[in-house]
Each structure stands twice: as C-alpha cells, then as structure tokens.
Design a protein around this motif. Structure first.
Motif, PDB file in Angstrom:
ATOM      1  N   THR A   1     -89.742 -98.375  29.260  1.00  0.00           N
ATOM      2  CA  THR A   1     -90.071 -97.894  30.600  1.00  0.00           C
ATOM      3  C   THR A   1     -90.957 -96.666  30.439  1.00  0.00           C
TER       4      THR A   1
ATOM      5  N   MET B   1     -92.808 -95.051  37.723  1.00  0.00           N
ATOM      6  CA  MET B   1     -92.325 -95.690  36.493  1.00  0.00           C
ATOM      7  C   MET B   1     -92.880 -97.106  36.403  1.00  0.00           C
TER       8      MET B   1
ATOM      9  N   SER C   1     -92.693-100.649  33.869  1.00  0.00           N
ATOM     10  CA  SER C   1     -91.969-101.327  32.791  1.00  0.00           C
ATOM     11  C   SER C   1     -92.641-102.658  32.481  1.00  0.00           C
TER      12      SER C   1
ATOM     13  N   VAL D   1     -83.274 -94.179  25.945  1.00  0.00           N
ATOM     14  CA  VAL D   1     -83.858 -93.159  26.815  1.00  0.00           C
ATOM     15  C   VAL D   1     -84.326 -91.957  26.005  1.00  0.00           C
TER      16      VAL D   1
ATOM     17  N   TYR E   1     -83.173 -92.314  36.625  1.00  0.00           N
ATOM     18  CA  TYR E   1     -82.426 -93.495  36.208  1.00  0.00           C
ATOM     19  C   TYR E   1     -82.453 -94.586  37.278  1.00  0.00           C
TER      20      TYR E   1
ATOM     21  N   ALA F   1     -85.740 -96.400  36.900  1.00  0.00           N
ATOM     22  CA  ALA F   1     -85.700 -97.298  35.745  1.00  0.00           C
ATOM     23  C   ALA F   1     -84.879 -98.548  36.051  1.00  0.00           C
TER      24      ALA F   1
ATOM     25  N   ASN G   1     -86.854-101.154  38.182  1.00  0.00           N
ATOM     26  CA  ASN G   1     -87.735-102.038  37.407  1.00  0.00           C
ATOM     27  C   ASN G   1     -86.939-103.048  36.589  1.00  0.00           C
ATOM     28  N   ASP G   2     -85.799-102.614  36.070  1.00  0.00           N
ATOM     29  CA  ASP G   2     -84.986-103.518  35.245  1.00  0.00           C
ATOM     30  C   ASP G   2     -84.466-104.703  36.065  1.00  0.00           C
TER      31      ASP G   2
END
Length: 540
Positions: free
Chosen positions: A90, A108, A110, A161, A184, A187, A190-191
């Motif tokens: 990321t 962010m 990814s 991380v 977080y 992140a 995107n995950d």
C-alpha cells in the motif's frame, strides 16, 4: 458469443465493478476515526487499470478527491515503479501537487494482483483531522508551515506496515490516534476492494480487466464526444470576484469548445497569494472538469475516458500555484471554480445553467482548551457546513447543500461528541436565498460555544462574505455570509481567531442566487415560502 450476449455480459461485469468500489467506500465510511469522513463522506474510492486509468469510482465521494485521484495514481506508478510493487503493498502521500491539493488529504494506492499478475489498482482519499504545523487554516506563508509532508512512499510492503512512518506521524500531529486510525482505515478500504475484485474475477473466469476496460472506455468516450459535438462552437469568458484573504481575488476563465474537446483556461486570474488560499492545478482541474460534466454529460460515468475530453490550462497564478506556495485551504477558492466555469457556459448555453451558490464549504476547525486557570479536556474539532445552492432552471436552489463538493451535513451530536463544544443553534436562515422565478437555496445560522470552563480558537475558512452569490437571467443575489460573536463583535472570514469563555460564535452562511425574474414567481411558490418561513416578505 454473439454481440448482444457480449454486451450483456460486459454490462453485468460493469455493474459488479461498481458494487466493488461501493463496498470499498463503505469500508472507509464505517471504519474511519474522523467525523469528516464517517459523517460527512469527505472521501473517494475507485478502481484503476494496470496503466493507472480510472475504470470506476464510488458514488460516495467528492469531485475534488475523485478527479484528483484520477491523476494521482499515475504519479504513484511513476514514483514507486512497477518493479518495486508486490502483493500486499500500500502506497501513501499527501503531496498537494501529486495528490489532492493540500496536506490534510491522505491518498492511498494499492496494487491488485491476481496470482503474480498485476491486474489493477485501488485508490482512496480521506481528509484527516490534523497534519501538524499551523493547523487547518489559511495563515501559513508556505507549505512547510502547514504540516507534515509525506512524499509518495510505501505505507506497507508485502503486508508489513512501515512503523517508522507511523512513529513520525504520531510525533507530528495533535490527534495521533485519530490520524493513525484513519491511515489504517484507508488501507483497509483498498484491501476490501482488492479482495472483492479478485472474488469477482475468479467467479467470472477473468484473468485481466483489459476487455472490460476497453468496453467501459469505448462507450464512455463515444457518448461524451457525441455530447460535445452537439454544443455550439466558440469561446466564452467569465470572471468571478471573491473575498480572498486580506484583499479581493479575481478568478477568470475562458471556455473554448472546438471539435471533440473542451478547454478551460484560467489566464487573467489573480496572482499567487501569500496566504494559504492558493490552488494547485490538479485541484483546479478536478473542479473545472466536474463543472463541465454537470452541464455537458451529467449522466455519463466519470472515468478516464470521459475526463480525457476536457483539458485545463493556466499560467502560474492563484489557480495554478507552484510548490512551495501555501495551499492549506485550497478548497475555498477551488470550490468557486465551478461557479466560474458555469458562468462562462451559461453564455454558450443560455437558460440551461444554474445560478451561483455559496459554493465554498463553511468548514470550521476548532482548537478547544480549558480556559485560563481551569481544567478540562482539549480537542481538535472539524465541522463541515454548507450554504445555499443556486437556483436551477425550473427548480429552486437546494438549501444548506454542499455544491459542488457533495459532502454531507455533519450531525451536531457527532460534532459535540468529539470535544467540549455545544452547538446551540443550527437552522435555515430566512431570506438568504436570492429572489427569482426560482428562489436560491437558503444558508444556515449556526451558534457554537465551548463547554463550561473552556474557550476555543477557530480557523475561519469562509467566503461569500463580501461577494455574495449572483443570480442568473434576472435572478437576485443570495444573502452574503457573516462571522461574529454573540455580542455583535465582527470577525474576519479567514484566519485563526479566538472565542473567549462564555461567548458564542455566530455564523450566518450565504444563500444561493435566484434564477429568472422575481416577478414571474408563482403565487403558490411564494405562499409556500411564507408558510415555511423561507422568506418573510414579498421581494420588491
């Protein structure tokens, strides 16, 4: 497979892709720590092909984030490099010139891998409550004063991380738990998008998004070009004067429609300001393109192909501010760009463009602390507020509505929960909408006080105080905004200022301009306005 069957199959996959990015955005809304994200929706989310071209965006999100993100992903690909990208990575930045225009927005990106093959990227953006420095306001003299700068770098590599970055963040911001929590959340956003995309591709049997991307781009480009070709050809100018910081700012635009493209040039706008109201060109492009799409192609999906038809140019000025100009509240001037561009389009397309509105959000950042000699809680509080939208051809303007940003109203209960403040009043402001055949939207009246034994400083980021929203086609201007204490003390519309213990801050938000001759307003519409308290007397 027949052509019609292929068309149906692609349409089904397109709908699935939209559901993927919507779930991506909902993850951010549900997990965000900052009220500006989870309550106001100040975010964006989208999926991109391996070349960094935006395939689809979530409906939830602001044009300033979505359209800058469409360009930002290309910067990430260039800076990180394909050879340094791995599953579980990321990447992050808040670079104003490669991200969204100021340091408070975290972007962010990814990469999404199917096995060892890169099939696309997910990107998201959100506004965090603090980035250190002077705090969210226009008082800085360069970007170095405005907070911590994060160049494009890895937030996580192969799922691990970057703890050094986390430590630097904690040491540089006033609300470390909120800020790190939002990192977080971004992140995770995107995950979730990545996992849902891989599920979709596995279920359908796709090994890449190439064919789907070609389908999306071809149809979007064709539809957009059809709309542009139907427009009158030529060039139209508009200027818009606005409050600025300590002196008025002039914004100028020329919209040129020629063949298959539309260009907006901002030559003639005021020079770069010494205050943090400057706008990087990436943000100017975002809102200029949004204004064009609102009129030319509002029903066509917003992606790489539709945005490619619009080009933006400008010499160095307040709408194309170079590094290291201060840009913290770039949204104030940036949110006026649509009104500027729409004013030029109104000359090309008379009768089809709404009147000017409050435009810029009346965001307020409050730094609350115990009064001298008292004890209590400290807090950094960000509250989003909206004035009235301009009247539309055939419809009244929407009241207390964030156009062009599209962020939602923050419930006062959510604001009061974040720190020791009391919102005593938050209601529509009578007579603030400009008169017209169609009335401008109303602003709001908001009264804020620190809780017992507390005081607060606040960053004013307001406009339309000295330059109200203008009407269109004979409509009257909306009411100007005002900033004051409850004892009548007038305050400045921009800059950090103090509200002592026991005093209330009173914000009167501007209204939108009216559309058409007020004498043509129907008696039924005026009677409805009177009965609901929107107006108190018949317009002259």
């Amino acid at each position: 497979m027949t052509d019609s069957t292929l068309e149906i199959r692609m349409q089904v996959m397109w709908n699935r892709l939209i559901s993927v990015v919507e779930e991506q955005a909902m993850t951010l809304l549900r997990t965000a720590f900052s009220t500006s994200v989870r309550e106001a929706g100040d975010l964006s989310a989208g999926v991109f092909d391996p070349q960094g071209r935006m395939l689809a965006q979530a409906v939830t999100g602001t044009p300033g984030h979505v359209n800058t993100m469409a360009e930002a992903v290309l910067h990430f690909i260039e800076e990180i490099g394909r050879d340094a990208m791995y599953p579980g990575d990321t990447y992050v930045t808040n670079d104003p010139w490669k991200g969204t225009g100021h340091l408070h927005d975290i972007t962010m990106v990814s990469p999404s891998f199917l096995g060892d093959r890169l099939v696309g990227f997910f990107a998201c953006t959100a506004h965090v409550v603090d980035v250190g420095g002077r705090g969210f306001g226009a008082d800085g003299k360069s970007v170095y004063e405005e907070g911590i700068q994060i160049p494009i770098m890895k937030f996580a590599e192969r799922g691990k991380v970057n703890e050094t970055l986390i430590a630097l963040l904690r040491a540089n911001v006033r609300e470390p738990n909120q800020v790190v929590g939002d990192f977080y959340s971004l992140a995770a956003c995107n995950d979730v998008g990545h996992r849902r995309l891989i599920d979709m591709m596995s279920e359908i049997g796709l090994t890449s998004l190439d064919d789907l991307g070609a389908f999306i781009f071809a149809r979007t480009a064709s539809a957009t070009l059809d709309r542009i070709r139907a427009l009158p050809q030529g060039a139209w100018d508009n200027v818009l004067d606005t409050d600025g910081y300590d002196e008025p700012v002039r914004l100028a635009a020329r919209v040129r429609i020629a063949g298959d493209s539309v260009n907006v040039d901002f030559d003639g706008s005021s020079p770069v300001s010494r205050w943090g109201i400057n706008v990087p060109i990436i943000y100017t492009k975002a809102y200029a393109s949004y204004a064009l799409k609102c009129v030319i192609a509002p029903d066509i999906p917003n992606n790489w192909a539709s945005l490619a038809a619009f080009t933006i140019s400008s010499p160095e000025n307040i709408l194309n501010a170079p590094f290291p100009a201060p840009v913290s509240v770039r949204h104030v001037i940036g949110h006026l760009v649509p009104d500027l561009v729409l004013g030029a389009l109104a000359k090309a397309l008379p009768g089809r463009v709404l009147a000017e509105g409050a435009a810029a959000l009346w965001n307020i950042h409050m730094s609350v602390r115990p009064a001298a000699g008292k004890t209590g809680r400290r807090a950094e509080i960000l509250m989003f507020n909206s004035g009235g939208m301009g009247a539309r051809p055939g419809l009244d303007g929407l009241s207390a509505t964030a156009f062009p940003s599209g962020v939602m109203t923050m419930p006062i209960e959510a604001t009061e929960q974040t720190g020791p403040v009391i919102i005593w009043r938050k209601e529509l402001r009578p007579d603030s909408g400009g008169a017209g055949e169609y009335r401008g939207g109303l602003g709001q009246i908001i009264e804020i006080e620190a809780d017992t034994d507390h005081e607060f400083d606040f960053s004013a980021m307001f406009d339309r105080v000295n330059h109200p929203a203008l009407g269109r086609d004979g409509g009257r201007p909306g009411a100007a905004g005002s900033v004051a204490l409850d004892d009548g003390t007038r305050l400045r519309p921009k800059g950090w200022q103090h509200v002592p213990e026991g005093r209330r801050l009173v914000l009167q938000l501007p209204g939108g301009g009216g559309f058409g001759d007020p004498a043509r307003r129907s008696p039924e519409a005026h009677a409805n306005d009177l009965s609901k308290g929107y107006v108190t007397e018949k317009p002259e």
